[in-house]
Design a protein around this motif. Structure first.
Motif, PDB file in Angstrom:
ATOM      1  N   SER A  82     -18.839 105.231 -28.030  1.00 28.37           N
ATOM      2  CA  SER A  82     -19.978 105.041 -27.157  1.00 28.37           C
ATOM      3  C   SER A  82     -20.685 106.223 -26.599  1.00 28.37           C
ATOM      4  O   SER A  82     -21.599 105.956 -25.692  1.00 28.37           O
ATOM      5  CB  SER A  82     -19.558 104.179 -25.920  1.00 28.37           C
ATOM      6  OG  SER A  82     -18.545 104.617 -25.258  1.00 28.37           O
ATOM      7  N   ARG A  83     -20.106 107.304 -26.571  1.00 27.18           N
ATOM      8  CA  ARG A  83     -20.696 108.601 -26.180  1.00 27.18           C
ATOM      9  C   ARG A  83     -22.320 108.713 -26.502  1.00 27.18           C
ATOM     10  O   ARG A  83     -22.665 108.726 -27.714  1.00 27.18           O
ATOM     11  CB  ARG A  83     -20.072 109.812 -26.470  1.00 27.18           C
ATOM     12  CG  ARG A  83     -19.052 110.273 -25.787  1.00 27.18           C
ATOM     13  CD  ARG A  83     -18.228 111.382 -26.055  1.00 27.18           C
ATOM     14  NE  ARG A  83     -19.004 112.445 -26.293  1.00 27.18           N
ATOM     15  CZ  ARG A  83     -18.767 113.678 -26.503  1.00 27.18           C
ATOM     16  NH1 ARG A  83     -17.327 113.929 -26.617  1.00 27.18           N
ATOM     17  NH2 ARG A  83     -19.342 114.864 -26.604  1.00 27.18           N
ATOM     18  N   ARG A 118     -26.001 103.481 -20.865  1.00 25.04           N
ATOM     19  CA  ARG A 118     -24.512 103.084 -20.582  1.00 25.04           C
ATOM     20  C   ARG A 118     -24.532 102.198 -19.300  1.00 25.04           C
ATOM     21  O   ARG A 118     -25.167 102.622 -18.246  1.00 25.04           O
ATOM     22  CB  ARG A 118     -23.578 104.115 -20.329  1.00 25.04           C
ATOM     23  CG  ARG A 118     -22.110 103.640 -20.511  1.00 25.04           C
ATOM     24  CD  ARG A 118     -21.287 104.666 -19.854  1.00 25.04           C
ATOM     25  NE  ARG A 118     -21.215 106.105 -20.864  1.00 25.04           N
ATOM     26  CZ  ARG A 118     -20.660 106.095 -21.908  1.00 25.04           C
ATOM     27  NH1 ARG A 118     -19.657 105.288 -22.392  1.00 25.04           N
ATOM     28  NH2 ARG A 118     -20.784 107.075 -22.803  1.00 25.04           N
ATOM     29  N   GLU A 171     -14.267 105.542 -25.678  1.00 23.24           N
ATOM     30  CA  GLU A 171     -15.169 106.688 -25.322  1.00 23.24           C
ATOM     31  C   GLU A 171     -15.938 107.307 -26.227  1.00 23.24           C
ATOM     32  O   GLU A 171     -17.168 107.661 -26.163  1.00 23.24           O
ATOM     33  CB  GLU A 171     -14.250 107.641 -24.548  1.00 23.24           C
ATOM     34  CG  GLU A 171     -14.895 108.757 -24.028  1.00 23.24           C
ATOM     35  CD  GLU A 171     -13.773 109.789 -23.534  1.00 23.24           C
ATOM     36  OE1 GLU A 171     -14.014 111.120 -23.644  1.00 23.24           O
ATOM     37  OE2 GLU A 171     -13.067 109.283 -22.449  1.00 23.24           O
ATOM     38  N   ASP A 182     -22.127 100.069 -16.574  1.00 19.78           N
ATOM     39  CA  ASP A 182     -20.667  99.692 -16.255  1.00 19.78           C
ATOM     40  C   ASP A 182     -20.664  98.391 -15.808  1.00 19.78           C
ATOM     41  O   ASP A 182     -21.207  97.865 -14.931  1.00 19.78           O
ATOM     42  CB  ASP A 182     -20.353 100.597 -15.104  1.00 19.78           C
ATOM     43  CG  ASP A 182     -18.942 100.269 -14.597  1.00 19.78           C
ATOM     44  OD1 ASP A 182     -18.228  99.591 -15.234  1.00 19.78           O
ATOM     45  OD2 ASP A 182     -18.704 100.837 -13.289  1.00 19.78           O
ATOM     46  N   SER A 203     -20.013  99.405 -28.238  1.00 19.03           N
ATOM     47  CA  SER A 203     -18.972  99.413 -27.255  1.00 19.03           C
ATOM     48  C   SER A 203     -17.905  98.636 -27.614  1.00 19.03           C
ATOM     49  O   SER A 203     -17.785  97.534 -28.373  1.00 19.03           O
ATOM     50  CB  SER A 203     -19.729  98.522 -26.096  1.00 19.03           C
ATOM     51  OG  SER A 203     -21.000  98.941 -25.719  1.00 19.03           O
TER      52      SER A 203
END
Length: 364
Positions: free
Chosen positions: A225-226, A324, A222, A326, A240
């Motif tokens: 990759s923010r 980002r 987390e 998913d 990532s």
């Protein structure tokens, strides 16, 4: 349930002010930041080498420091193992004697007769017992230093840039042992580093240290990759982290096939083993985005997903921005030019295809 680490301290060192606060339940918590950010000072507060002017330090709920209550536990009573950049072994003692030095300082009630054999097996140093430090490689010295720290029966292990003095070959040698230490020994670790590759591979929790403060703390994937952190000056390139399992090999081309939640990946086989679980890292700049599946290209990997976030155009290069995606639960961060985003009409909610070269996937 108490967090493994509960830290909130303030201390002035000349013009530099350490004002850091964070909690962590990670097996390996990395203090990550640039040189001079305060990482080592914070570790020295935890270990008792620096007495903070105010604040608290708790490990598994036990108070080591609470200045408001007048509690400052001396370092020899904290049961904290410390591994420095240099191994700091006693040159006149054998490896066995160096290891047992830690054992002698362990509280009697915490000692176990099987400790030495377990540590030798964990770190692969049984064949070194009768040698002296002068005859060891840098990686071997660090493994002995880790073993000495473990044999002191610590409740917490501090590792301050333990690979900084090693060349790339010795780093590659010792990293798997630190992974074993993280996964097989029930001792939490605080690991100091300014190497994003080390942190990405080893850490379960990352605390970002900037100018004496903790600016972010959370799970490694987390934090790294923010999108908001990636645009800060001096920040590491966004990447990532994806959990994967080796499910097969292509012997003809020397590739391994990995299974992830988002789909399969083909990567260089290296030393990977069938069934092995691993964490792979993909730099944001190594991912291409397409609106439709691509054919006739050299890249072997395509993951399908949905855009969940688009960052702002800011920072040193306003021509780029981060997205980002998913991919069935795996978060993939991508760096694109703002022109490409506009040309493709990319927006949150769009289905896309992420194209990744095999040589761009970093594996252990």
């Amino acid at each position: 349930m108490n967090p493994v680490l509960d830290i909130a301290v303030r201390h002035r060192l000349g013009e530099f002010v350490l004002a850091a606060a964070f909690t962590s339940n990670g097996r390996l918590t990395a203090l990550f930041g640039q040189s001079g950010s305060g990482k080592t000072s914070l570790v020295n507060v935890i270990g008792g080498l620096i007495r903070p002017q105010s604040g608290r330090v708790l490990v598994d709920g036990e108070v080591l420091v609470d200045t408001a209550r007048g509690i400052i536990l001396p370092k020899h009573r904290r049961r904290i193992g410390y591994v420095f950049q240099e191994a700091r072994l006693f040159p006149h003692l054998t490896v066995r004697q160096n290891l047992m030095f830690g054992h002698w300082f362990a509280p009697r009630e915490a000692r176990h007769s099987s400790d030495l054999d377990a540590v030798l097996d964990l770190l692969g140093i049984g064949h070194l017992l009768d040698r002296r430090p002068g005859g060891l490689s840098g990686g071997e010295k660090q493994r002995v230093a880790i073993g000495r720290a473990l044999l002191s029966s610590p409740r917490l292990l501090l590792m301050d840039e333990p690979l900084a003095a090693l060349d790339e070959a010795r780093k590659a040698e010792i990293l798997p042992y630190i992974e074993r230490l993280r996964d097989k020994v029930g001792i939490p670790i605080v690991y100091v580093s300014h190497s994003v590759a080390e942190v990405a591979r080893l850490a379960t929790t990352v605390a970002l240290v900037e100018q004496g403060r903790i600016t972010a703390c959370g799970p490694t994937a987390e934090i790294l990759s923010r999108l908001d952190l990636a645009m800060r000056p001096g920040a590491p390139e966004a990447s990532s982290l994806i959990e994967a399992r080796v499910i097969g090999f292509d012997a003809e081309f020397g590739l391994a096939k990995l299974e992830t939640r988002g789909g399969s990946l083909q990567v260089a086989r290296g030393s990977l083993a069938l069934g092995q679980h691993l964490r792979v890292r993909i730099l944001a700049s190594d991912v291409l985005v397409s609106l439709a599946p691509l054919t006739g290209i050299s890249a072997l990997n395509t993951l399908s997903g949905t855009i969940t976030e688009i960052g702002e155009r800011s920072g040193q290069d306003a021509s780029t921005l981060h997205l980002r995606i998913d991919c069935s639960g795996d978060a993939l961060t991508v760096l694109l030019t703002a022109k490409s985003v506009a040309a493709l009409g990319l927006a949150v909610g769009n289905p896309v295809h992420a194209v990744i070269k095999s040589v761009s996937v970093e594996t252990p």
